[in-house]
Design a protein around this motif. Sequence first.
Motif, mmCIF file in Angstrom:
data_model
loop_
_atom_site.group_PDB
_atom_site.id
_atom_site.type_symbol
_atom_site.label_atom_id
_atom_site.label_comp_id
_atom_site.label_asym_id
_atom_site.label_seq_id
_atom_site.Cartn_x
_atom_site.Cartn_y
_atom_site.Cartn_z
ATOM 1 N N ARG A 112 0.798 -1.222 0.000
ATOM 2 C CA ARG A 112 0.000 0.000 0.000
ATOM 3 C C ARG A 112 0.833 1.276 0.000
ATOM 4 N NH1 ARG A 112 -5.434 -0.670 -1.222
ATOM 5 N NH2 ARG A 112 -6.124 -2.653 -0.365
ATOM 6 N N SER A 113 1.999 1.236 0.622
ATOM 7 C CA SER A 113 2.803 2.444 0.793
ATOM 8 C C SER A 113 4.140 2.279 0.073
ATOM 9 C CB SER A 113 3.063 2.694 2.278
ATOM 10 O OG SER A 113 3.877 1.650 2.817
ATOM 11 N N ILE A 114 4.918 3.373 0.062
ATOM 12 C CA ILE A 114 6.269 3.293 -0.512
ATOM 13 C C ILE A 114 7.093 2.265 0.251
ATOM 14 C CG2 ILE A 114 8.429 4.549 -0.836
ATOM 15 C CD1 ILE A 114 6.830 7.030 -1.464
ATOM 16 N N LYS A 115 6.944 2.252 1.593
ATOM 17 C CA LYS A 115 7.694 1.275 2.398
ATOM 18 C C LYS A 115 7.268 -0.148 2.048
ATOM 19 C CE LYS A 115 10.598 0.193 5.708
ATOM 20 N NZ LYS A 115 10.423 -1.263 5.804
ATOM 21 N N ASP A 116 5.973 -0.386 1.860
ATOM 22 C CA ASP A 116 5.503 -1.712 1.453
ATOM 23 C C ASP A 116 6.119 -2.115 0.126
ATOM 24 O OD1 ASP A 116 3.882 -1.821 3.690
ATOM 25 O OD2 ASP A 116 2.096 -1.140 2.616
ATOM 26 N N LEU A 117 6.142 -1.177 -0.799
ATOM 27 C CA LEU A 117 6.708 -1.452 -2.126
ATOM 28 C C LEU A 117 8.195 -1.762 -2.007
ATOM 29 C CD1 LEU A 117 6.523 -1.472 -5.225
ATOM 30 C CD2 LEU A 117 6.905 0.999 -5.163
ATOM 31 N N GLU A 118 8.905 -0.969 -1.187
ATOM 32 C CA GLU A 118 10.327 -1.204 -0.978
ATOM 33 C C GLU A 118 10.574 -2.586 -0.371
ATOM 34 O OE1 GLU A 118 13.992 0.952 1.445
ATOM 35 O OE2 GLU A 118 12.124 2.021 1.076
ATOM 36 N N ASP A 119 9.765 -2.978 0.614
ATOM 37 C CA ASP A 119 9.906 -4.292 1.241
ATOM 38 C C ASP A 119 9.634 -5.408 0.231
ATOM 39 O OD1 ASP A 119 10.508 -3.064 3.615
ATOM 40 O OD2 ASP A 119 8.503 -3.317 4.484
ATOM 41 N N HIS A 120 8.630 -5.191 -0.631
ATOM 42 C CA HIS A 120 8.307 -6.210 -1.625
ATOM 43 C C HIS A 120 9.458 -6.378 -2.612
ATOM 44 C CE1 HIS A 120 5.610 -8.767 -3.972
ATOM 45 N NE2 HIS A 120 6.138 -8.201 -5.033
ATOM 46 N N LEU A 121 10.052 -5.281 -3.037
ATOM 47 C CA LEU A 121 11.194 -5.363 -3.945
ATOM 48 C C LEU A 121 12.376 -6.033 -3.257
ATOM 49 C CD1 LEU A 121 10.944 -1.825 -5.582
ATOM 50 C CD2 LEU A 121 10.480 -4.011 -6.691
ATOM 51 N N ALA A 122 12.570 -5.735 -1.965
ATOM 52 C CA ALA A 122 13.666 -6.358 -1.212
ATOM 53 C C ALA A 122 13.485 -7.861 -1.111
ATOM 54 C CB ALA A 122 13.755 -5.738 0.177
ATOM 55 N N ALA A 123 12.219 -8.301 -0.998
ATOM 56 C CA ALA A 123 11.942 -9.735 -0.872
ATOM 57 C C ALA A 123 12.270 -10.498 -2.142
ATOM 58 C CB ALA A 123 10.478 -9.945 -0.501
ATOM 59 N N LEU A 124 12.390 -9.787 -3.259
ATOM 60 C CA LEU A 124 12.769 -10.448 -4.508
ATOM 61 C C LEU A 124 14.233 -10.863 -4.497
ATOM 62 C CD1 LEU A 124 10.945 -8.147 -7.099
ATOM 63 C CD2 LEU A 124 10.175 -10.336 -6.170
#
Length: 225
Positions: A112-124
């Motif tokens: 939902r947020s920039i932090k969520d997006l950053e975490d999702h990219l990190a999980a890749l």
Amino acid sequence: MNFRILIAICFSVFSAKAQVHVIGQMRDVMWKGELEGKIHLDTIHNRTNLYGLGPEDYLRGEIMIIDGKAYRSRVSSGEDMVVEETFDLKAPFFGYGWVQKWNSKVLPKKVRSIKDLEDHLAALDLEEPLFFRLKGREAHIHVVNLPEGRKVSSPQEAHEGQVNYLLKDREVEILGFYSKHHKAIFTHHNTDVHMHLLTSDKKMMGHVDEMVLGDGMELWWAGGQ
């Protein structure tokens, strides 16, 4: 509010998929006052499928390259903004790369947020820097607007004169950079992302500070050549 998010991932120059280049360093601008341009965009001759972002030299504005077209935004007077399409630009630090084919999948609704997006990219668990693209309708942005002749020796001084904008119910395209290894080089020290956006009417463009993400997000990443 729904966002349809398009995220395109570009791997480094060592990848067979795409190329990413980072010129200069954010910390040299913020802490050492190295405001002069270290790259002239006119020297990038291959502009097909080209993407890039960064500030203009002497922090006079913001720069974004999207699908081979370069845009500069500046504060003209008060809070008025002028966006111009041109490659006759210099930047003190800049990231750019090429993407020629996209693949996609839907992102989890919890992003939902920039932090969520950053975490999702990190999980890749991707080791190389990447670019991503998003489309949406709401975001907070700024345009750097350093007074002429001003010296810079801290991030606070670098953002003197900055003008902030809130965009709501505007079709926008966001280009972002993600890397686990570029803090203070191409991202701020407390984040792994750096994003700019451009409205669909090409009248507003700037650095993204906040955004709200919604359902139906879709991840787009670099495919084959």
